[in-house]
Design an enzyme around this catalytic site. Structure first.
Site, PDB file in Angstrom:
ATOM      1  CB  VAL A  17      -0.947  -0.058   1.137  1.00  0.00           C
ATOM      2  CG1 VAL A  17      -1.821   1.358   1.409  1.00  0.00           C
ATOM      3  CG2 VAL A  17      -1.924  -1.112   0.966  1.00  0.00           C
ATOM      4  CB  VAL A 134     -13.890  -0.393   6.616  1.00  0.00           C
ATOM      5  CG1 VAL A 134     -15.006  -1.236   6.246  1.00  0.00           C
ATOM      6  CG2 VAL A 134     -13.354  -0.246   8.267  1.00  0.00           C
ATOM      7  CB  ILE A 138     -15.873   0.401  -1.032  1.00  0.00           C
ATOM      8  CG1 ILE A 138     -15.515  -0.910  -1.976  1.00  0.00           C
ATOM      9  CG2 ILE A 138     -17.295   0.712  -1.005  1.00  0.00           C
ATOM     10  CD1 ILE A 138     -15.916  -2.187  -1.452  1.00  0.00           C
ATOM     11  N   GLY A 189      -2.506 -15.546  -4.845  1.00  0.00           N
ATOM     12  CA  GLY A 189      -2.354 -14.167  -3.930  1.00  0.00           C
ATOM     13  C   GLY A 189      -3.455 -13.405  -3.121  1.00  0.00           C
ATOM     14  CE  LYS A 207     -11.230  -5.001   6.447  1.00  0.00           C
ATOM     15  NZ  LYS A 207     -11.097  -5.974   5.133  1.00  0.00           N
ATOM     16  N   GLY A 306      -5.933  -4.815  -1.814  1.00  0.00           N
ATOM     17  CA  GLY A 306      -4.956  -4.597  -2.595  1.00  0.00           C
ATOM     18  C   GLY A 306      -4.452  -3.306  -2.875  1.00  0.00           C
TER      19      GLY A 306
END
Length: 430
Positions: A17, A134, A138, A189, A207, A306
């Site tokens: 990230v 979370v 999105i 992965g 979350k 991701g």
């Protein structure tokens, strides 16, 4: 008019990230400056392995001394993407103390110590933003705490872990067993070498705690969330679900009680009707279904993990916080005014699907039905199949409390005609 002095940003962590955050800050520098009203400068990157080659990052910015970095005093924003509880907690609070606002993707820390972190941010007049904690890319945190701030949220129901959704979707679509589906997820992965945090529901529970706290204006900690993993879900469970017109998902469910006096937060596998929007969420995608008084039903859908998707959420927060820095303001902090109690799982009311192995002889169904009646659990449907002295009895209940169902199952196990309880699964989304 654009400010010429750049906003200085420190990055804690430069893994999957963090490296994407740095890349986007560099490649989209002009667009970010235009949106913020000032340039953004990467002022330092704290890592554990300084010798690793990090493409696009000036080696002179890399340090192993994260504490010294956040204590510099000239930073505007600290982006924390190292994860875990410590040293992340200390680094974040130190950043506040030395004048920086914080953008974090740390779901575990926020679920455990979110109240203390918000208090520290407020004490020092700084922002704490965490959209990336979370559901990846999105937009969810900000809609809940800003767009729906004037509404009353009653329920948040979602798939918030891509690994588990991939595994369950593969089991459903191909008939694969749990281990076979997990092996494929690992090869692609989607699953870590140690998938425990995902498949046992720890990730989703963190979350759920964050979502419940924001949705219900109540402090909900990780310990308040009931958690069950999905490792016991079988191909037979999916066969039963299909017979009911359902599929199985690992769901995070946050609910306000019907009388509005309490809330619950839980994570567990559940059957949901194929007609429900969440049933069509495939692969490693996430989706969250929100039900509120005024806006009705909303669904947020997209990639939940991701490097690039999560970095997108981080950068969205960075832009918002940077604008606040320029204007000398802060965004919304913690809203916990409602302070509703979190009810234990035993008080949660839902439907249940129970599969029993029983003796194939007259009177068994009557015995089983009597046990359900004695514990106040109403039966919706029963299906029985028998052969060679053994039978399978599938019972679907009307809504009942978890405590009442638990007492029912305990009593069923004591019947000499019940050979065993093959599976118990909640039915949601109806």
């Amino acid at each position: 008019m654009m400010r010429t002095r750049p906003l200085k940003v420190a990055l804690l962590g430069c893994g999957v990230v963090g490296s994407e955050v740095a890349r986007i800050m560099t490649t989209h520098a002009d667009d970010l400056a235009a949106r913020i009203g000032a340039p953004v400068e990467l002022a330092g990157v704290a890592v554990r392995r300084p010798d690793k080659v990090r493409e696009g990052i000036d080696p002179s910015l890399v340090t192993t001394d994260a504490t010294a970095l956040v204590k510099r005093g000239d930073l505007d924003i600290v982006v924390e993407v190292i994860g875990g509880i410590e040293p992340a907690r200390t680094l974040i609070t130190t950043a506040f103390e030395h004048g920086a606002s914080v953008v974090s993707a740390n779901k575990a820390l926020l679920a455990q110590d979110g109240a203390a972190l918000h208090a520290a941010a407020e004490e020092h007049g700084k922002d704490l933003y965490y959209e990336a904690a979370v559901a990846g890319a999105i937009p969810l945190i900000r809609p809940l705490r800003e767009s729906l701030a004037g509404d009353k949220v009653n329920r948040v129901l979602g798939i918030v872990n891509g690994t588990t959704n991939f595994i369950l979707d593969k089991m459903d679509s191909t008939g694969a067993g749990y281990q076979e589906a997990l092996d494929e997820a690992t090869a692609l992965g989607y699953a870590e070498a140690d998938p425990t945090a995902d498949v046992e529901g720890f990730d989703a529970a963190a979350k759920a705690a964050i979502l419940a706290g924001i949705a219900f204006h109540t402090r909900v900690r990780l310990d308040d969330v009931h958690r069950e993993g999905m490792t016991e879900v079988t191909a037979a469970d999916f066969a039963s679900a299909r017979e009911m017109g359902c599929t199985i998902k690992l769901l995070a469910i946050c609910e306000r009680a019907e009388d509005g006096a309490s809330v619950t937060a839980r994570v567990h596998p559940a059957m949901i009707p194929l007609s429900h929007p969440l049933a069509s969420v495939r692969g490693a995608y996430n989706a969250v279904f929100v039900e509120s008084d005024a806006s009705g039903q909303l669904m947020f859908y997209g990639p939940g993990a991701g490097g690039a998707p999560t970095a997108s959420a981080v950068l969205g927060d960075l832009v918002a916080v940077a604008r606040h820095r320029i204007n000398g303001t802060t965004g919304p902090g913690e809203s916990a005014y409602a302070a509703l109690p979190v009810s234990p799982m035993g008080e949660v009311v839902t439907r249940y699907h129970i599969s029993l192995d029983v003796a194939d002889k007259p009177g068994v169904l009557a015995q089983v039905a009597t046990v359900f009646a004695e514990h106040g659990v109403s039966i919706d449907t029963v299906r029985q199949q028998g052969k060679d002295g053994e039978a399978s009895l599938v019972v679907v209940t009307h809504r009942a409390s978890d405590a009442a169902l638990g007492g029912t199952v305990e009593a069923l196990r004591k019947l000499d005609t019940v050979r065993g309880v093959a599976s118990i699964m909640r039915v949601e989304g109806e």
